[in-house]
Design a protein around this motif. Structure first.
Motif, PDB file in Angstrom:
ATOM      1  N   GLY A  69       0.841  -1.187   0.000  1.00 23.77           N
ATOM      2  CA  GLY A  69       0.000   0.000   0.000  1.00 23.77           C
ATOM      3  C   GLY A  69       0.880   1.242   0.000  1.00 23.77           C
ATOM      4  N   GLU A  70       0.267   2.396   0.075  1.00 19.27           N
ATOM      5  CA  GLU A  70       1.023   3.640   0.171  1.00 19.27           C
ATOM      6  C   GLU A  70       1.751   3.696   1.514  1.00 19.27           C
ATOM      7  N   ASN A  71       3.025   4.068   1.485  1.00 13.26           N
ATOM      8  CA  ASN A  71       3.825   4.183   2.716  1.00 13.26           C
ATOM      9  C   ASN A  71       3.700   2.923   3.579  1.00 13.26           C
ATOM     10  N   ALA A  72       3.956   1.786   2.961  1.00 19.42           N
ATOM     11  CA  ALA A  72       3.789   0.490   3.622  1.00 19.42           C
ATOM     12  C   ALA A  72       4.631   0.368   4.879  1.00 19.42           C
ATOM     13  N   ASN A  73       4.084  -0.352   5.852  1.00 20.91           N
ATOM     14  CA  ASN A  73       4.767  -0.626   7.112  1.00 20.91           C
ATOM     15  C   ASN A  73       4.616  -2.090   7.480  1.00 20.91           C
ATOM     16  N   GLY A  74       5.587  -2.585   8.232  1.00 19.01           N
ATOM     17  CA  GLY A  74       5.490  -3.924   8.787  1.00 19.01           C
ATOM     18  C   GLY A  74       6.582  -4.856   8.333  1.00 19.01           C
ATOM     19  N   VAL A  75       6.687  -5.959   9.050  1.00 22.46           N
ATOM     20  CA  VAL A  75       7.739  -6.953   8.819  1.00 22.46           C
ATOM     21  C   VAL A  75       7.370  -7.859   7.645  1.00 22.46           C
ATOM     22  N   LEU A  76       8.318  -8.035   6.727  1.00 24.71           N
ATOM     23  CA  LEU A  76       8.141  -9.000   5.642  1.00 24.71           C
ATOM     24  C   LEU A  76       8.532 -10.391   6.138  1.00 24.71           C
ATOM     25  N   TYR A  77       9.691 -10.475   6.812  1.00 25.93           N
ATOM     26  CA  TYR A  77      10.071 -11.716   7.493  1.00 25.93           C
ATOM     27  C   TYR A  77      11.116 -11.393   8.546  1.00 25.93           C
ATOM     28  N   ALA A  78      11.184 -12.248   9.555  1.00 29.96           N
ATOM     29  CA  ALA A  78      12.141 -12.047  10.645  1.00 29.96           C
ATOM     30  C   ALA A  78      12.569 -13.394  11.196  1.00 29.96           C
ATOM     31  N   MET A  90       9.240  -2.998   6.227  1.00 33.87           N
ATOM     32  CA  MET A  90       8.908  -1.744   5.570  1.00 33.87           C
ATOM     33  C   MET A  90       8.716  -0.671   6.635  1.00 33.87           C
ATOM     34  N   ASP A  91       9.292   0.495   6.377  1.00 35.23           N
ATOM     35  CA  ASP A  91       9.171   1.620   7.304  1.00 35.23           C
ATOM     36  C   ASP A  91       8.710   2.839   6.522  1.00 35.23           C
ATOM     37  N   HIS A  94       9.725   2.559   2.952  1.00 34.10           N
ATOM     38  CA  HIS A  94      11.135   2.255   2.675  1.00 34.10           C
ATOM     39  C   HIS A  94      11.452   0.810   3.072  1.00 34.10           C
ATOM     40  N   LEU A  95      12.170   0.115   2.214  1.00 34.90           N
ATOM     41  CA  LEU A  95      12.613  -1.241   2.498  1.00 34.90           C
ATOM     42  C   LEU A  95      13.834  -1.189   3.415  1.00 34.90           C
ATOM     43  N   VAL A  96      13.805  -1.961   4.515  1.00 37.58           N
ATOM     44  CA  VAL A  96      14.902  -1.955   5.487  1.00 37.58           C
ATOM     45  C   VAL A  96      15.339  -3.387   5.794  1.00 37.58           C
ATOM     46  N   TYR A  97      16.651  -3.595   5.780  1.00 41.31           N
ATOM     47  CA  TYR A  97      17.250  -4.863   6.224  1.00 41.31           C
ATOM     48  C   TYR A  97      18.046  -4.553   7.481  1.00 41.31           C
ATOM     49  N   GLU A  98      17.897  -5.391   8.494  1.00 46.86           N
ATOM     50  CA  GLU A  98      18.656  -5.180   9.736  1.00 46.86           C
ATOM     51  C   GLU A  98      19.176  -6.499  10.281  1.00 46.86           C
ATOM     52  N   TYR A  99      20.445  -6.507  10.642  1.00 43.80           N
ATOM     53  CA  TYR A  99      21.103  -7.688  11.213  1.00 43.80           C
ATOM     54  C   TYR A  99      21.552  -7.328  12.617  1.00 43.80           C
ATOM     55  N   ILE A 115       8.712   2.484  -1.852  1.00 41.02           N
ATOM     56  CA  ILE A 115       8.157   1.528  -2.799  1.00 41.02           C
ATOM     57  C   ILE A 115       6.727   1.954  -3.105  1.00 41.02           C
ATOM     58  N   LEU A 116       6.414   2.074  -4.372  1.00 40.02           N
ATOM     59  CA  LEU A 116       5.106   2.560  -4.775  1.00 40.02           C
ATOM     60  C   LEU A 116       4.010   1.524  -4.537  1.00 40.02           C
ATOM     61  N   HIS A 117       2.786   2.025  -4.457  1.00 38.38           N
ATOM     62  CA  HIS A 117       1.617   1.171  -4.288  1.00 38.38           C
ATOM     63  C   HIS A 117       1.557   0.139  -5.408  1.00 38.38           C
ATOM     64  N   GLY A 118       1.249  -1.111  -5.048  1.00 35.92           N
ATOM     65  CA  GLY A 118       1.117  -2.153  -6.055  1.00 35.92           C
ATOM     66  C   GLY A 118       1.938  -3.386  -5.740  1.00 35.92           C
ATOM     67  N   LYS A 119       2.021  -4.291  -6.692  1.00 38.58           N
ATOM     68  CA  LYS A 119       2.755  -5.543  -6.507  1.00 38.58           C
ATOM     69  C   LYS A 119       4.223  -5.355  -6.885  1.00 38.58           C
ATOM     70  N   HIS A 120       5.081  -5.891  -6.041  1.00 40.79           N
ATOM     71  CA  HIS A 120       6.522  -5.775  -6.280  1.00 40.79           C
ATOM     72  C   HIS A 120       7.227  -7.038  -5.806  1.00 40.79           C
ATOM     73  N   ARG A 121       8.425  -7.226  -6.349  1.00 44.79           N
ATOM     74  CA  ARG A 121       9.273  -8.347  -5.925  1.00 44.79           C
ATOM     75  C   ARG A 121      10.493  -7.793  -5.188  1.00 44.79           C
ATOM     76  N   ILE A 122      10.688  -8.273  -3.966  1.00 44.59           N
ATOM     77  CA  ILE A 122      11.835  -7.896  -3.135  1.00 44.59           C
ATOM     78  C   ILE A 122      12.815  -9.068  -3.119  1.00 44.59           C
ATOM     79  N   GLU A 123      14.104  -8.760  -3.290  1.00 43.95           N
ATOM     80  CA  GLU A 123      15.130  -9.797  -3.201  1.00 43.95           C
ATOM     81  C   GLU A 123      16.192  -9.380  -2.187  1.00 43.95           C
ATOM     82  N   ILE A 124      16.531 -10.309  -1.306  1.00 43.53           N
ATOM     83  CA  ILE A 124      17.615 -10.106  -0.353  1.00 43.53           C
ATOM     84  C   ILE A 124      18.669 -11.168  -0.657  1.00 43.53           C
ATOM     85  N   ASP A 125      19.778 -10.740  -1.229  1.00 44.34           N
ATOM     86  CA  ASP A 125      20.844 -11.644  -1.659  1.00 44.34           C
ATOM     87  C   ASP A 125      22.001 -11.544  -0.668  1.00 44.34           C
ATOM     88  N   THR A 126      22.253 -12.632   0.057  1.00 43.58           N
ATOM     89  CA  THR A 126      23.300 -12.662   1.083  1.00 43.58           C
ATOM     90  C   THR A 126      24.399 -13.628   0.659  1.00 43.58           C
TER      91      THR A 126
END
Length: 201
Positions: A69-78, A90-91, A94-99, A115-126
């Protein structure tokens, strides 16, 4: 008395004494899942760390397909908790990664653009720089195939973040990995997660 103690310990297979340090030196001996690929949905919560993907201690690619959604918030995974873990959230768009390296060190990467409203693909490459315990790891964040942020985790956990915390999708149950959303816990994602795929390298 000492001789008797050593005899009893040997008979009961207690050696090596002080084995709690063993896994720090030999993380390959930890209890772990044999799987190399997973597919989760937003119903995945409270998965014990020893059965979950080895995020934060092994090289991996995590792909999140979600609707924002607009100005999305919440954990994608933890994975883990306040005493150590990693989280992707999401904050305010804004997409945030924290270790969280056992509260000793903290590493973050934050996408500069919302990240704009709509469907998106997020990738975290470690990618771990070495197979040795406490190796550094390079972490790359992508949105729809485009790099948005990166960081280097100077030291990774060799065995596990905790004995009691878990892997959660769409929320961070238990104690929060990040102090940034501690007051908003469990900081449930306000969009819709279609799938979270994990591939170990």
């Amino acid at each position: 008395m000492k001789a008797r103690f050593l005899e009893v310990v040997k008979d009961n297979k207690v050696f090596p004494i002080g084995a709690g340090n063993w896994l720090r030196l030999h993380p390959e001996d930890r209890i772990k899942t044999p799987y190399k690929r997973w597919s989760f949905d937003s119903d995945t919560t409270r998965m014990p760390e020893f059965t979950a993907p080895g995020l934060g201690r092994e090289s991996s690619i995590v792909t999140v397909d979600a609707e924002f959604g607009e100005n999305a918030n919440g954990v994608l995974y933890a994975l883990g908790g306040a005493s150590g873990g990693l989280t992707v959230y999401m904050d305010d768009g804004h997409l945030v990664y924290e270790y969280n390296m056992m509260i000793i060190e903290n590493y973050q990467a934050r996408g500069p653009d919302r990240i704009l409203h709509g469907k998106h693909r997020i990738e975290i490459d470690t990618t771990l720089q070495s197979p040795k315990p406490l190796s550094a790891a390079d972490v790359l964040l992508k949105v729809d195939g485009k790099e948005v942020a990166r960081t280097t985790v100077a030291r990774t956990v060799p065995a596990a973040f905790s004995a009691s915390e878990t892997f959660d999708v769409g929320t961070d149950l238990g104690s929060p990995v990040s102090h940034a959303y501690a007051e908003r816990r469990p900081f449930k994602f306000d969009g819709k997660i279609d799938v979270v795929k994990v591939d170990m390298k």
